[in-house]
Scaffold this active site. Sequence first.
Site, PDB file in Angstrom:
ATOM      1  N   ARG A 231       0.865  -1.180   0.000  1.00  0.00           N
ATOM      2  CA  ARG A 231       0.000   0.000   0.000  1.00  0.00           C
ATOM      3  C   ARG A 231       0.905   1.234   0.000  1.00  0.00           C
ATOM      4  O   ARG A 231       1.957   1.230   0.656  1.00  0.00           O
ATOM      5  CB  ARG A 231      -0.883   0.041   1.255  1.00  0.00           C
ATOM      6  CG  ARG A 231      -2.051  -0.926   1.248  1.00  0.00           C
ATOM      7  CD  ARG A 231      -3.152  -0.487   0.276  1.00  0.00           C
ATOM      8  NE  ARG A 231      -4.301  -1.381   0.299  1.00  0.00           N
ATOM      9  CZ  ARG A 231      -4.494  -2.400  -0.538  1.00  0.00           C
ATOM     10  NH1 ARG A 231      -3.612  -2.666  -1.481  1.00  0.00           N
ATOM     11  NH2 ARG A 231      -5.583  -3.136  -0.461  1.00  0.00           N
ATOM     12  N   GLU A 260      -3.637   7.463  -4.448  1.00  0.00           N
ATOM     13  CA  GLU A 260      -4.028   6.940  -5.777  1.00  0.00           C
ATOM     14  C   GLU A 260      -5.360   7.519  -6.237  1.00  0.00           C
ATOM     15  O   GLU A 260      -6.254   7.706  -5.411  1.00  0.00           O
ATOM     16  CB  GLU A 260      -4.125   5.405  -5.705  1.00  0.00           C
ATOM     17  CG  GLU A 260      -2.786   4.766  -5.436  1.00  0.00           C
ATOM     18  CD  GLU A 260      -2.875   3.259  -5.197  1.00  0.00           C
ATOM     19  OE1 GLU A 260      -3.961   2.672  -5.366  1.00  0.00           O
ATOM     20  OE2 GLU A 260      -1.848   2.686  -4.833  1.00  0.00           O
ATOM     21  N   HIS A 278      -1.211   0.438  -9.799  1.00  0.00           N
ATOM     22  CA  HIS A 278      -1.818  -0.542  -8.875  1.00  0.00           C
ATOM     23  C   HIS A 278      -2.394  -1.743  -9.652  1.00  0.00           C
ATOM     24  O   HIS A 278      -3.602  -1.980  -9.653  1.00  0.00           O
ATOM     25  CB  HIS A 278      -2.915   0.125  -8.029  1.00  0.00           C
ATOM     26  CG  HIS A 278      -3.228  -0.643  -6.771  1.00  0.00           C
ATOM     27  ND1 HIS A 278      -3.533  -0.043  -5.581  1.00  0.00           N
ATOM     28  CD2 HIS A 278      -3.298  -1.985  -6.529  1.00  0.00           C
ATOM     29  CE1 HIS A 278      -3.772  -0.965  -4.665  1.00  0.00           C
ATOM     30  NE2 HIS A 278      -3.632  -2.156  -5.216  1.00  0.00           N
TER      31      HIS A 278
HETATM   32  P1  NAP Z   1      -0.892 -11.601   4.923  1.00  0.00           P
HETATM   33  O1  NAP Z   1      -0.841 -13.037   4.530  1.00  0.00           O
HETATM   34  O2  NAP Z   1      -1.761 -11.210   6.060  1.00  0.00           O
HETATM   35  O3  NAP Z   1       0.607 -11.161   5.239  1.00  0.00           O
HETATM   36  C1  NAP Z   1       0.907  -9.928   5.794  1.00  0.00           C
HETATM   37  C2  NAP Z   1       2.331  -9.963   6.366  1.00  0.00           C
HETATM   38  O4  NAP Z   1       2.627  -8.661   6.869  1.00  0.00           O
HETATM   39  C3  NAP Z   1       2.514 -10.953   7.488  1.00  0.00           C
HETATM   40  O5  NAP Z   1       3.700 -11.659   7.263  1.00  0.00           O
HETATM   41  C4  NAP Z   1       2.651 -10.100   8.739  1.00  0.00           C
HETATM   42  O6  NAP Z   1       3.599 -10.706   9.614  1.00  0.00           O
HETATM   43  C5  NAP Z   1       3.197  -8.782   8.179  1.00  0.00           C
HETATM   44  N1  NAP Z   1       2.775  -7.641   8.987  1.00  0.00           N
HETATM   45  C6  NAP Z   1       1.520  -7.362   9.444  1.00  0.00           C
HETATM   46  N2  NAP Z   1       1.533  -6.245  10.179  1.00  0.00           N
HETATM   47  C7  NAP Z   1       2.809  -5.799  10.193  1.00  0.00           C
HETATM   48  C8  NAP Z   1       3.461  -4.693  10.797  1.00  0.00           C
HETATM   49  N3  NAP Z   1       2.776  -3.820  11.556  1.00  0.00           N
HETATM   50  N4  NAP Z   1       4.793  -4.539  10.608  1.00  0.00           N
HETATM   51  C9  NAP Z   1       5.479  -5.424   9.860  1.00  0.00           C
HETATM   52  N5  NAP Z   1       4.909  -6.510   9.262  1.00  0.00           N
HETATM   53  C10 NAP Z   1       3.595  -6.683   9.431  1.00  0.00           C
HETATM   54  O7  NAP Z   1      -1.314 -10.675   3.718  1.00  0.00           O
HETATM   55  P2  NAP Z   1      -1.164 -10.937   2.138  1.00  0.00           P
HETATM   56  O8  NAP Z   1      -2.323 -11.690   1.652  1.00  0.00           O
HETATM   57  O9  NAP Z   1       0.209 -11.461   1.858  1.00  0.00           O
HETATM   58  O10 NAP Z   1      -1.324  -9.418   1.594  1.00  0.00           O
HETATM   59  C11 NAP Z   1      -0.470  -8.417   2.068  1.00  0.00           C
HETATM   60  C12 NAP Z   1      -0.906  -7.048   1.578  1.00  0.00           C
HETATM   61  O11 NAP Z   1      -0.560  -6.870   0.216  1.00  0.00           O
HETATM   62  C13 NAP Z   1      -2.406  -6.759   1.602  1.00  0.00           C
HETATM   63  O12 NAP Z   1      -2.859  -6.403   2.894  1.00  0.00           O
HETATM   64  C14 NAP Z   1      -2.539  -5.639   0.602  1.00  0.00           C
HETATM   65  O13 NAP Z   1      -2.440  -4.382   1.235  1.00  0.00           O
HETATM   66  C15 NAP Z   1      -1.353  -5.828  -0.330  1.00  0.00           C
HETATM   67  N6  NAP Z   1      -1.780  -6.216  -1.684  1.00  0.00           N
HETATM   68  C16 NAP Z   1      -1.492  -5.410  -2.735  1.00  0.00           C
HETATM   69  C17 NAP Z   1      -1.879  -5.789  -4.004  1.00  0.00           C
HETATM   70  C18 NAP Z   1      -1.569  -4.958  -5.200  1.00  0.00           C
HETATM   71  O14 NAP Z   1      -2.310  -5.007  -6.174  1.00  0.00           O
HETATM   72  N7  NAP Z   1      -0.478  -4.227  -5.211  1.00  0.00           N
HETATM   73  C19 NAP Z   1      -2.584  -6.961  -4.214  1.00  0.00           C
HETATM   74  C20 NAP Z   1      -2.857  -7.764  -3.133  1.00  0.00           C
HETATM   75  C21 NAP Z   1      -2.431  -7.384  -1.859  1.00  0.00           C
HETATM   76  P3  NAP Z   1       3.511 -10.496  11.216  1.00  0.00           P
HETATM   77  O15 NAP Z   1       2.075 -10.813  11.578  1.00  0.00           O
HETATM   78  O16 NAP Z   1       4.510 -11.433  11.762  1.00  0.00           O
HETATM   79  O17 NAP Z   1       3.857  -9.071  11.449  1.00  0.00           O
HETATM   80  C1  8YV Z   2      -6.989  -4.835  -5.844  1.00  0.00           C
HETATM   81  C2  8YV Z   2      -5.375  -5.070  -3.843  1.00  0.00           C
HETATM   82  O1  8YV Z   2      -6.579  -4.262  -7.047  1.00  0.00           O
HETATM   83  O2  8YV Z   2      -6.088  -7.170  -3.069  1.00  0.00           O
HETATM   84  C3  8YV Z   2      -5.660  -6.049  -2.768  1.00  0.00           C
HETATM   85  O3  8YV Z   2      -5.437  -5.715  -1.598  1.00  0.00           O
HETATM   86  O4  8YV Z   2      -4.793  -4.066  -3.596  1.00  0.00           O
HETATM   87  C4  8YV Z   2      -5.729  -5.371  -5.248  1.00  0.00           C
HETATM   88  O5  8YV Z   2      -5.777  -6.726  -5.504  1.00  0.00           O
HETATM   89  C5  8YV Z   2      -7.783  -3.879  -5.072  1.00  0.00           C
HETATM   90  O6  8YV Z   2      -8.362  -4.418  -3.929  1.00  0.00           O
HETATM   91  C6  8YV Z   2      -8.905  -3.322  -5.927  1.00  0.00           C
HETATM   92  O7  8YV Z   2      -9.130  -2.058  -5.503  1.00  0.00           O
END
Ligand code: NAP
Ligand code: 8YV
Length: 312
Positions: A231, A260, A278
């Site tokens: 994010r 964004e 994104h």
């Molecule tokens: P997840 O399985 O919950 O993993 C999150 C990781 O972050 C965990 O390893 C957690 O470890 C760590 N974490 C949580 N809070 C933290 C903190 N305060 N400081 C440091 N580390 C922390 O989540 P995920 O499914 O992998 O997704 C992660 C994130 O990616 C989503 O929440 C979303 O914002 C982002 N995302 C972006 C896109 C995109 O399109 N760019 C798409 C999908 C997701 P600990 O609990 O040990 O801290």
């Molecule tokens: C999406 C994301 O594009 O899954 C997330 O957390 O950031 C992306 O996969 C988003 O949720 C759509 O706005």
Amino acid sequence: MKPEILMMGPMMPHVEAALDAAYTVHRLYKTDDKDGLLAEAGPRIRGIATDGGLGASADLMARLPALEIVSCYGVGVDAIDLAHAGKQGVTVTNTPDVLNDDVANMAVALVLATSRTLVANDTYLRQGRWVNDGAPPLARSIRGRKVGILGLGRIGKDIAEKLQVFGCEIVYHGRSKQDVSYEYFDDLTAMASAVDFLIAICPGGPATNGIVNAAVLNALGPEGTFINVARGSVHDEAALVSALQSGALGMAGLDVFAAEPSVPDALLTMDNVVLQPHQGSGTVETRRAMGDLVIENLHRHFTGEPVKTPVT
Ligand code: NAP
Ligand code: 8YV
């Protein structure tokens, strides 16, 4: 009678068609008179279909007294007020796992695009500079480079596996040490000073707001690269721009930004950054799977079955 739901923004055609077939859908984004829609239909609305950017605020949920479920098209739920949802007894669902592969691929693509100066070299060629000035400067290999993952969760682990295939050494930082073979850093700045690439893939929200700050970016250093597929709130964007401008930080690959779809003008003219609007999960296949989960969670809820992917 069909349950009534609120749709916060446009969704994929197959999602909209499925929701229209099963529910009376009120499209908040299509009306200029949002207050009027909420005043009239609000008391009957039992579900919200939203996404990771639009979320659902406490104020909105409080105006929907019959609300039972918020189904989010995205795994990140930082834009949904989970504390308020809990107090109001509202179930929240998201779309974990189905997007791991493509989001991890975006992180890998940004690592390769920055290290191999892919975009700058493309511009170099298109501008006729290959013909006029000869070959561009050499890029850098990623084999043997150290990658620090901020957030070794579902997607972070996928990124780690993929980058190992390229010969990278993986280390990580999170709030807790995990049962994995990668080296753990309990301090983010210490990890940044030990790695060549820092990849953010932790959740957004107050706990991670601006944690990639000037100190972390300076520790990453002039030879270092910052990749953010998490994010935009996770990095301090002013500090990031300034570190890239001064050379305190080498390069950045950014899929996410603080406000964004607005992106700081300064980034648009830098050739040491690769920018994406994104698009981490932005493939037909993954977005379809995410959409299917939005539909399935609502369907299960309204037919009395446990939802498939609750946010806990
Ligand atoms: P997840 O399985 O919950 O993993 C999150 C990781 O972050 C965990 O390893 C957690 O470890 C760590 N974490 C949580 N809070 C933290 C903190 N305060 N400081 C440091 N580390 C922390 O989540 P995920 O499914 O992998 O997704 C992660 C994130 O990616 C989503 O929440 C979303 O914002 C982002 N995302 C972006 C896109 C995109 O399109 N760019 C798409 C999908 C997701 P600990 O609990 O040990 O801290
Ligand atoms: C999406 C994301 O594009 O899954 C997330 O957390 O950031 C992306 O996969 C988003 O949720 C759509 O706005």
